[in-house]
Write a protein that holds these residues in place. Structure first.
Motif, PDB file in Angstrom:
ATOM      1  N   GLY A   1     -29.998 -52.790   5.181  1.00 56.09           N
ATOM      2  CA  GLY A   1     -29.368 -52.300   6.399  1.00 56.09           C
ATOM      3  C   GLY A   1     -28.116 -51.508   6.118  1.00 56.09           C
ATOM      4  O   GLY A   1     -28.079 -50.682   5.201  1.00 56.09           O
ATOM      5  N   ALA A   2     -27.058 -51.769   6.878  1.00 53.88           N
ATOM      6  CA  ALA A   2     -25.826 -50.985   6.779  1.00 53.88           C
ATOM      7  C   ALA A   2     -24.622 -51.903   6.709  1.00 53.88           C
ATOM      8  O   ALA A   2     -24.682 -53.076   7.098  1.00 53.88           O
ATOM      9  N   ILE A   3     -23.503 -51.372   6.244  1.00 51.52           N
ATOM     10  CA  ILE A   3     -22.236 -52.102   6.204  1.00 51.52           C
ATOM     11  C   ILE A   3     -21.412 -51.809   7.446  1.00 51.52           C
ATOM     12  O   ILE A   3     -20.575 -52.628   7.861  1.00 51.52           O
ATOM     13  N   ALA A   4     -21.635 -50.662   8.080  1.00 56.36           N
ATOM     14  CA  ALA A   4     -20.912 -50.293   9.301  1.00 56.36           C
ATOM     15  C   ALA A   4     -21.763 -49.314  10.094  1.00 56.36           C
ATOM     16  O   ALA A   4     -22.553 -48.555   9.510  1.00 56.36           O
ATOM     17  N   TYR A   5     -21.585 -49.323  11.412  1.00 53.39           N
ATOM     18  CA  TYR A   5     -22.381 -48.456  12.281  1.00 53.39           C
ATOM     19  C   TYR A   5     -21.499 -47.979  13.420  1.00 53.39           C
ATOM     20  O   TYR A   5     -20.965 -48.784  14.193  1.00 53.39           O
ATOM     21  N   ALA A   6     -21.347 -46.660  13.545  1.00 51.67           N
ATOM     22  CA  ALA A   6     -20.613 -46.060  14.653  1.00 51.67           C
ATOM     23  C   ALA A   6     -21.603 -45.322  15.536  1.00 51.67           C
ATOM     24  O   ALA A   6     -22.365 -44.482  15.050  1.00 51.67           O
TER      25      ALA A   6
ATOM     26  N   LYS B   1     -28.569 -54.387  14.832  1.00 52.06           N
ATOM     27  CA  LYS B   1     -29.656 -54.760  13.933  1.00 52.06           C
ATOM     28  C   LYS B   1     -29.486 -54.144  12.549  1.00 52.06           C
ATOM     29  O   LYS B   1     -29.869 -54.747  11.539  1.00 52.06           O
ATOM     30  N   PHE B   2     -28.916 -52.941  12.492  1.00 55.75           N
ATOM     31  CA  PHE B   2     -28.652 -52.312  11.203  1.00 55.75           C
ATOM     32  C   PHE B   2     -27.732 -53.200  10.364  1.00 55.75           C
ATOM     33  O   PHE B   2     -27.896 -53.330   9.149  1.00 55.75           O
ATOM     34  N   LEU B   3     -26.746 -53.844  11.024  1.00 58.48           N
ATOM     35  CA  LEU B   3     -25.788 -54.675  10.297  1.00 58.48           C
ATOM     36  C   LEU B   3     -26.340 -56.067   9.997  1.00 58.48           C
ATOM     37  O   LEU B   3     -26.041 -56.641   8.941  1.00 58.48           O
ATOM     38  N   THR B   4     -27.134 -56.620  10.922  1.00 57.07           N
ATOM     39  CA  THR B   4     -27.580 -58.005  10.749  1.00 57.07           C
ATOM     40  C   THR B   4     -28.950 -58.109  10.090  1.00 57.07           C
ATOM     41  O   THR B   4     -29.495 -59.218   9.976  1.00 57.07           O
ATOM     42  N   TYR B   5     -29.500 -56.976   9.641  1.00 56.60           N
ATOM     43  CA  TYR B   5     -30.773 -56.997   8.920  1.00 56.60           C
ATOM     44  C   TYR B   5     -30.568 -57.669   7.553  1.00 56.60           C
ATOM     45  O   TYR B   5     -29.664 -57.307   6.801  1.00 56.60           O
TER      46      TYR B   5
ATOM     47  N   MET C   1     -19.145 -50.811  14.772  1.00 52.84           N
ATOM     48  CA  MET C   1     -19.592 -52.124  14.345  1.00 52.84           C
ATOM     49  C   MET C   1     -19.336 -52.255  12.846  1.00 52.84           C
ATOM     50  O   MET C   1     -19.805 -51.420  12.064  1.00 52.84           O
ATOM     51  N   GLY C   2     -18.610 -53.294  12.460  1.00 51.24           N
ATOM     52  CA  GLY C   2     -18.345 -53.495  11.044  1.00 51.24           C
ATOM     53  C   GLY C   2     -16.880 -53.753  10.767  1.00 51.24           C
ATOM     54  O   GLY C   2     -16.023 -53.693  11.652  1.00 51.24           O
ATOM     55  N   ASP C   3     -16.592 -54.060   9.536  1.00 52.08           N
ATOM     56  CA  ASP C   3     -15.248 -54.349   9.038  1.00 52.08           C
ATOM     57  C   ASP C   3     -14.457 -53.045   8.934  1.00 52.08           C
ATOM     58  O   ASP C   3     -14.832 -52.152   8.167  1.00 52.08           O
ATOM     59  N   PRO C   4     -13.346 -52.896   9.663  1.00 47.95           N
ATOM     60  CA  PRO C   4     -12.602 -51.633   9.619  1.00 47.95           C
ATOM     61  C   PRO C   4     -11.901 -51.373   8.297  1.00 47.95           C
ATOM     62  O   PRO C   4     -11.467 -50.245   8.039  1.00 47.95           O
ATOM     63  N   THR C   5     -11.779 -52.407   7.438  1.00 49.24           N
ATOM     64  CA  THR C   5     -11.094 -52.205   6.154  1.00 49.24           C
ATOM     65  C   THR C   5     -12.038 -51.845   5.014  1.00 49.24           C
ATOM     66  O   THR C   5     -11.596 -51.664   3.876  1.00 49.24           O
ATOM     67  N   ILE C   6     -13.350 -51.740   5.294  1.00 52.94           N
ATOM     68  CA  ILE C   6     -14.289 -51.339   4.242  1.00 52.94           C
ATOM     69  C   ILE C   6     -13.856 -49.992   3.676  1.00 52.94           C
ATOM     70  O   ILE C   6     -13.613 -49.033   4.409  1.00 52.94           O
ATOM     71  N   GLU C   7     -13.795 -49.904   2.359  1.00 56.08           N
ATOM     72  CA  GLU C   7     -13.281 -48.694   1.695  1.00 56.08           C
ATOM     73  C   GLU C   7     -14.401 -48.018   0.901  1.00 56.08           C
ATOM     74  O   GLU C   7     -15.099 -48.668   0.130  1.00 56.08           O
TER      75      GLU C   7
ATOM     76  N   LEU D   1     -25.301 -50.602   0.738  1.00 55.41           N
ATOM     77  CA  LEU D   1     -25.277 -50.531   2.200  1.00 55.41           C
ATOM     78  C   LEU D   1     -24.459 -49.317   2.654  1.00 55.41           C
ATOM     79  O   LEU D   1     -23.274 -49.205   2.315  1.00 55.41           O
ATOM     80  N   PRO D   2     -25.047 -48.430   3.443  1.00 57.53           N
ATOM     81  CA  PRO D   2     -24.331 -47.227   3.865  1.00 57.53           C
ATOM     82  C   PRO D   2     -23.467 -47.447   5.103  1.00 57.53           C
ATOM     83  O   PRO D   2     -23.648 -48.399   5.868  1.00 57.53           O
ATOM     84  N   VAL D   3     -22.555 -46.513   5.297  1.00 56.47           N
ATOM     85  CA  VAL D   3     -21.816 -46.365   6.556  1.00 56.47           C
ATOM     86  C   VAL D   3     -22.603 -45.378   7.404  1.00 56.47           C
ATOM     87  O   VAL D   3     -22.904 -44.272   6.953  1.00 56.47           O
ATOM     88  N   VAL D   4     -22.941 -45.764   8.638  1.00 54.44           N
ATOM     89  CA  VAL D   4     -23.806 -44.951   9.494  1.00 54.44           C
ATOM     90  C   VAL D   4     -23.022 -44.418  10.683  1.00 54.44           C
ATOM     91  O   VAL D   4     -22.275 -45.166  11.327  1.00 54.44           O
ATOM     92  N   PHE D   5     -23.190 -43.120  10.969  1.00 55.79           N
ATOM     93  CA  PHE D   5     -22.721 -42.537  12.227  1.00 55.79           C
ATOM     94  C   PHE D   5     -23.936 -41.926  12.912  1.00 55.79           C
ATOM     95  O   PHE D   5     -24.613 -41.062  12.341  1.00 55.79           O
ATOM     96  N   ALA D   6     -24.203 -42.373  14.156  1.00 58.78           N
ATOM     97  CA  ALA D   6     -25.372 -41.897  14.888  1.00 58.78           C
ATOM     98  C   ALA D   6     -24.935 -41.117  16.126  1.00 58.78           C
ATOM     99  O   ALA D   6     -24.321 -41.691  17.032  1.00 58.78           O
ATOM    100  N   MET D   7     -25.253 -39.820  16.140  1.00 57.23           N
ATOM    101  CA  MET D   7     -25.029 -39.013  17.330  1.00 57.23           C
ATOM    102  C   MET D   7     -26.307 -39.057  18.159  1.00 57.23           C
ATOM    103  O   MET D   7     -27.129 -38.150  18.131  1.00 57.23           O
TER     104      MET D   7
END
Length: 583
Positions: free
Chosen positions: A301-306, A293-297, A375-381, A271-277
């Protein structure tokens, strides 16, 4: 004493927890598994239900509405527990949001919950004029510096919550790589802004970058289509970056798109970390947007979405990288390069970078800073960027010598060296100086300046012909202050006679009389004052003029004492003997 321009002065008391999870009461049990997982990885975690916050189970209740009560609770959790990360659990229907006034009307802003303190250490309500219109750029003047790393799990029900928890617990990275998707944003300019921006970001990535572009102006791996985006995500990528037009339901460009329905193409286990401009792809308050939806797919999907919750403004041409959403896009990935590898830290540091570099901010700068949410867990490393380093300090405020050390992400450090740079910050800058170089571990130094002030530090890793880029924002800082502050009680005055808070007579200086309640006042070059009566702590005030209303029953002779602390905890005190009759 000295006046410092700091993001915040955090009055930590204890260091009991790292992560605070705030959730609806009915989800506390479901989150116990996540708490255990975090603690097994060294992240000390505490869960607080909304009703527990509103009822004052842990701390006294403060705040005018649910959002402000949560913010005060986070403040208490910082000071009493030492928390550094905050996870808000719940979509807009389950977890309060704060709407902030901007040039495009009000936007949902989780930065409100992270910017706890003003620069003097006082609570930042984001409503200085008390008109219940929050975050006004001119009337409220929030400093926008995040004091905790924050993220939101956008669960709408317990099924989505369990899905998000399982994703966090099973999160893993296949390899250090990034997928860059850039498209043509404006057809009447000479540049393909989205593609140009991805090229600029890629120059500062010491990891493999996959490029999907709309045109052939730059070398690319594939064309920007939903099929290709899904293909590479399914193969396993650590980070994903978009630069395109958008809406709450997805992103689109002349020759393609990636919308909510395209998530059905995904079956990725990494699962990637996503940044969308892109405009509005994180508009979580009006609909189930692409970011959610990226997170709840369920099938990947994704692990985090900014992303942005409203219109994401940019400049045209190559100026796209200079400010607004284009700069924040670059700052997100630069924060990763500069040594931050937890998602909440990367996201927050990107905003600190923006604030630091754009001192004079217009309304659209302000919008950019408040409309992007994580969106997502801020401690994901995620794994550290190769060939980078980061400096750390033993203290962020001191009146004596401190220790500085540097950590390097590269495992093979033979024939490598580390340089440490420092400066005394003056206004918004100052000249950098080389403090020392070391070609072997441990990379450690002691530091004690001759002059007081705010000192910043950063490190540079060198190996062969390679030299790490200097960070956009310093790695660490420390405020040095070697002098005690001054403080004095301005009310009640020595020798004064007060009746119901009014001075009616000035008598013998050895005799102070107080009848009825009184507002005790003090002043000094300090950031905090404690008020005591007969050595019992009655109140702490962080705002000048410092004051406390003494209205409890009191009769007889007592001693008022005020104790003030400056930014490095140097202390001063003053006492006053009073005769009281307070009913």
């Amino acid at each position: 004493s000295i006046d410092y321009d700091l993001p915040s002065s955090l009055p930590f008391v204890n260091d009991e927890y790292d992560l605070l999870i705030i959730c609806p009461e009915e989800w506390i049990d479901a989150l116990q598994q996540l708490k255990q997982h975090k603690e097994s990885h060294g992240i000390r975690t505490v869960i607080a239900g909304l009703n527990e916050i509103y009822s004052g189970k842990y701390f006294s209740i403060q705040g005018r509405d649910p959002a402000e009560k949560i913010k005060y609770f986070i403040k208490d959790a910082i000071e009493q527990w030492g928390i550094k990360y905050v996870m808000l659990v719940g979509d807009v229907e389950e977890m309060p949001v704060r709407y902030v006034a901007t040039v495009v009307d009000e936007v949902p802003c989780d930065l409100y919950f992270a910017d706890i303190y003003s620069s003097n250490g006082s609570f930042s309500s984001w409503d200085k004029d008390k008109d219940k219109i929050y975050g006004e750029k001119l009337d409220d003047r929030p400093d926008l510096y995040p004091d905790v790393y924050i993220g939101r799990l956008p669960a709408g029900d317990e099924n989505e919550l369990n899905l998000l928890i399982n994703k966090i617990i099973n999160y893993k990275v296949k390899e250090k790589n990034a997928l860059m998707t850039g498209v043509e944003l404006f057809w009447d300019t000479d540049n393909r802004e989205g593609e140009y921006l991805k090229e600029e970001i890629s120059k500062e990535m010491n990891i493999h970058v996959i490029k999907l572009y709309e045109t052939d102006e730059y070398e690319k791996n594939d064309s920007a289509t939903s099929y290709n985006i899904a293909k590479y995500i399914n193969n396993g990528v650590m980070m994903v970056n978009f630069a395109s037009h958008g809406s709450p339901y997805g992103m689109g460009w002349e020759s393609g798109h990636f919308v909510i329905d395209d998530l059905n193409l995904l079956h990725n286990s990494y699962l990637p970390v996503v940044f969308a401009m892109s405009c509005s792809t994180n508009e979580f308050d009006t609909t189930d947007c692409l970011g959610e939806k990226f997170l709840t797919y369920e099938n990947g999907g994704a692990i985090a979405y900014a992303g942005s919750s409203r219109v994401a403004y940019v400049y045209l041409g190559k100026s796209i990288k200079s400010s607004l959403s284009g700069y924040l896009d670059t700052a997100f990935f630069r924060a990763y390069y500069d040594g931050f590898n937890r998602v909440g830290e990367i996201f927050s540091e990107a905003k600190v970078d923006y604030i630091t570099k754009h001192v004079f901010r217009n309304e659209h700068d302000y919008l950019t800073l408040v409309e992007y949410n994580l969106m997502g867990d801020p401690t994901i490393e995620i794994p550290s960027m190769p060939d980078t380093s980061k400096a750390y300090v033993s203290k962020s405020k001191s009146n004596s010598e401190i220790k500085i050390w540097v950590e390097v992400s590269e495992e093979n450090i033979s024939n490598a060296s580390v340089d440490l740079y420092y400066r005394k910050k003056i206004m918004w800058g100052g000249r950098w100086y080389l403090y020392g170089s070391k070609d072997s571990e441990p990379y450690e130094w002691e530091f004690l300046p001759e002059e007081e002030g705010l000192y910043e530090f950063y490190s540079v890793f060198r190996k062969g012909n390679y030299s790490e880029l200097a960070p956009r924002v310093s790695d660490a800082y420390c405020v040095f202050d070697f002098h005690s502050p001054s403080i004095n009680i301005t009310k009640p005055k020595e020798g004064g006679i007060y009746i119901f808070n009014r001075e009616v007579l000035s008598a013998n200086k050895n005799f102070t009389l107080v009848i009825g309640k009184i507002e005790v006042q003090a002043e000094g070059d300090v950031v905090k004052i404690e008020f005591y009566v007969d050595d019992k702590l009655m109140h702490i005030d962080y705002d000048s003029p410092f004051k406390w209303t003494w209205d409890e029953f009191s009769f007889g002779k007592h001693e008022i004492k005020v104790v003030g602390y400056d930014v490095v905890d140097n202390m001063a005190e003053e006492k006053r003997d009073v005769l009281t009759l307070i009913l």
